[in-house]
Design a protein around this motif. Structure first.
Motif, PDB file in Angstrom:
ATOM      1  N   PHE A  49     -97.697 -45.713  56.177  1.00 41.69           N
ATOM      2  CA  PHE A  49     -96.444 -46.002  55.483  1.00 41.69           C
ATOM      3  C   PHE A  49     -95.566 -44.758  55.408  1.00 41.69           C
ATOM      4  CE2 PHE A  49     -93.967 -46.737  51.534  1.00 41.69           C
ATOM      5  CZ  PHE A  49     -93.231 -47.828  51.986  1.00 41.69           C
ATOM      6  N   GLY A  50     -96.171 -43.597  55.195  1.00 43.42           N
ATOM      7  CA  GLY A  50     -95.406 -42.349  55.179  1.00 43.42           C
ATOM      8  C   GLY A  50     -94.775 -42.062  56.526  1.00 43.42           C
ATOM      9  N   ILE A  51     -95.525 -42.302  57.610  1.00 40.43           N
ATOM     10  CA  ILE A  51     -94.969 -42.115  58.961  1.00 40.43           C
ATOM     11  C   ILE A  51     -93.822 -43.083  59.202  1.00 40.43           C
ATOM     12  CG2 ILE A  51     -95.513 -42.361  61.418  1.00 40.43           C
ATOM     13  CD1 ILE A  51     -98.304 -41.229  60.746  1.00 40.43           C
ATOM     14  N   TYR A  52     -93.977 -44.323  58.719  1.00 38.57           N
ATOM     15  CA  TYR A  52     -92.899 -45.303  58.849  1.00 38.57           C
ATOM     16  C   TYR A  52     -91.639 -44.842  58.120  1.00 38.57           C
ATOM     17  CZ  TYR A  52     -90.130 -49.374  57.630  1.00 38.57           C
ATOM     18  OH  TYR A  52     -89.093 -50.228  57.419  1.00 38.57           O
ATOM     19  N   LEU A  53     -91.791 -44.324  56.899  1.00 36.40           N
ATOM     20  CA  LEU A  53     -90.625 -43.875  56.134  1.00 36.40           C
ATOM     21  C   LEU A  53     -89.919 -42.707  56.819  1.00 36.40           C
ATOM     22  CD1 LEU A  53     -91.911 -44.062  52.463  1.00 36.40           C
ATOM     23  CD2 LEU A  53     -90.344 -45.612  53.623  1.00 36.40           C
ATOM     24  N   VAL A  54     -90.692 -41.771  57.344  1.00 39.18           N
ATOM     25  CA  VAL A  54     -90.092 -40.637  58.051  1.00 39.18           C
ATOM     26  C   VAL A  54     -89.384 -41.118  59.311  1.00 39.18           C
ATOM     27  CG1 VAL A  54     -90.638 -38.530  59.339  1.00 39.18           C
ATOM     28  CG2 VAL A  54     -91.674 -38.924  57.100  1.00 39.18           C
ATOM     29  N   GLY A  55     -90.017 -42.027  60.045  1.00 37.60           N
ATOM     30  CA  GLY A  55     -89.396 -42.568  61.257  1.00 37.60           C
ATOM     31  C   GLY A  55     -88.128 -43.343  60.961  1.00 37.60           C
ATOM     32  N   GLU A  56     -88.144 -44.121  59.896  1.00 37.94           N
ATOM     33  CA  GLU A  56     -86.943 -44.887  59.533  1.00 37.94           C
ATOM     34  C   GLU A  56     -85.805 -43.952  59.120  1.00 37.94           C
ATOM     35  OE1 GLU A  56     -85.680 -48.687  56.797  1.00 37.94           O
ATOM     36  OE2 GLU A  56     -87.351 -47.425  56.153  1.00 37.94           O
ATOM     37  N   ALA A  57     -86.115 -42.902  58.370  1.00 39.98           N
ATOM     38  CA  ALA A  57     -85.080 -41.949  57.959  1.00 39.98           C
ATOM     39  C   ALA A  57     -84.500 -41.238  59.185  1.00 39.98           C
ATOM     40  CB  ALA A  57     -85.665 -40.935  56.977  1.00 39.98           C
ATOM     41  N   ALA A  58     -85.340 -40.856  60.122  1.00 39.06           N
ATOM     42  CA  ALA A  58     -84.857 -40.202  61.344  1.00 39.06           C
ATOM     43  C   ALA A  58     -84.000 -41.170  62.162  1.00 39.06           C
ATOM     44  CB  ALA A  58     -86.036 -39.701  62.173  1.00 39.06           C
ATOM     45  N   TYR A  59     -84.429 -42.403  62.264  1.00 45.80           N
ATOM     46  CA  TYR A  59     -83.662 -43.409  63.006  1.00 45.80           C
ATOM     47  C   TYR A  59     -82.296 -43.636  62.357  1.00 45.80           C
ATOM     48  CZ  TYR A  59     -82.313 -47.854  65.076  1.00 45.80           C
ATOM     49  OH  TYR A  59     -81.629 -48.843  65.719  1.00 45.80           O
ATOM     50  N   ASN A  60     -82.262 -43.716  61.032  1.00 43.50           N
ATOM     51  CA  ASN A  60     -80.991 -43.927  60.332  1.00 43.50           C
ATOM     52  C   ASN A  60     -80.061 -42.727  60.487  1.00 43.50           C
ATOM     53  OD1 ASN A  60     -81.650 -46.494  59.480  1.00 43.50           O
ATOM     54  ND2 ASN A  60     -82.477 -45.794  57.520  1.00 43.50           N
ATOM     55  N   CYS A  61     -80.582 -41.538  60.588  1.00 40.07           N
ATOM     56  CA  CYS A  61     -79.735 -40.352  60.795  1.00 40.07           C
ATOM     57  C   CYS A  61     -79.165 -40.333  62.211  1.00 40.07           C
ATOM     58  CB  CYS A  61     -80.542 -39.080  60.551  1.00 40.07           C
ATOM     59  SG  CYS A  61     -80.859 -38.753  58.824  1.00 40.07           S
ATOM     60  N   VAL A  62     -79.926 -40.769  63.174  1.00 36.95           N
ATOM     61  CA  VAL A  62     -79.492 -40.728  64.566  1.00 36.95           C
ATOM     62  C   VAL A  62     -78.548 -41.886  64.887  1.00 36.95           C
ATOM     63  CG1 VAL A  62     -80.289 -40.907  66.960  1.00 36.95           C
ATOM     64  CG2 VAL A  62     -81.527 -39.479  65.331  1.00 36.95           C
ATOM     65  N   HIS A  63     -78.830 -43.059  64.400  1.00 39.57           N
ATOM     66  CA  HIS A  63     -78.075 -44.261  64.756  1.00 39.57           C
ATOM     67  C   HIS A  63     -77.165 -44.736  63.638  1.00 39.57           C
ATOM     68  CE1 HIS A  63     -80.190 -44.686  68.491  1.00 39.57           C
ATOM     69  NE2 HIS A  63     -81.360 -44.577  67.869  1.00 39.57           N
ATOM     70  N   ARG A  64     -76.483 -43.843  62.976  1.00 46.15           N
ATOM     71  CA  ARG A  64     -75.561 -44.204  61.906  1.00 46.15           C
ATOM     72  C   ARG A  64     -74.269 -44.731  62.531  1.00 46.15           C
ATOM     73  NH1 ARG A  64     -74.783 -39.685  57.816  1.00 46.15           N
ATOM     74  NH2 ARG A  64     -76.829 -40.426  57.275  1.00 46.15           N
ATOM     75  N   PRO A  65     -73.776 -45.862  62.033  1.00 44.16           N
ATOM     76  CA  PRO A  65     -72.504 -46.378  62.560  1.00 44.16           C
ATOM     77  C   PRO A  65     -71.340 -45.401  62.310  1.00 44.16           C
ATOM     78  CG  PRO A  65     -73.634 -48.040  61.252  1.00 44.16           C
ATOM     79  CD  PRO A  65     -74.389 -46.764  61.094  1.00 44.16           C
TER      80      PRO A  65
END
Length: 71
Positions: A49-65
């Motif tokens: 779950f921690g890896i998922y949260l870090v991955g989601e935060a990184a994805y949201n930083c990279v793919h921000r509209p």
């Protein structure tokens, strides 16, 4: 001094001997590590779950509209 050598040289008085004999339950296998055995896989789930949260935060930083300027 004769009583200290008779009890194995530890020199325990009557109170120390009383508590030493009654602490045997603390070493019983059913007492220790109960939470770990009751929840198998919880540690792996928390790490995943921690890896998922870090991955989601990184994805949201990279793919921000482009129009998303608010926090």
């Amino acid at each position: 001094m004769a009583t200290a050598t008779a009890t194995g040289g530890k020199g325990l008085n009557a109170t120390g001997e009383f508590f030493r004999r009654r602490d045997g339950w603390r070493k019983h296998p059913m007492v220790g590590n109960q939470l770990r055995h009751a929840t198998p896989g919880l540690g792996i789930a928390i790490v995943a779950f921690g890896i998922y949260l870090v991955g989601e935060a990184a994805y949201n930083c990279v793919h921000r509209p482009a129009g998303d300027n608010h926090h």
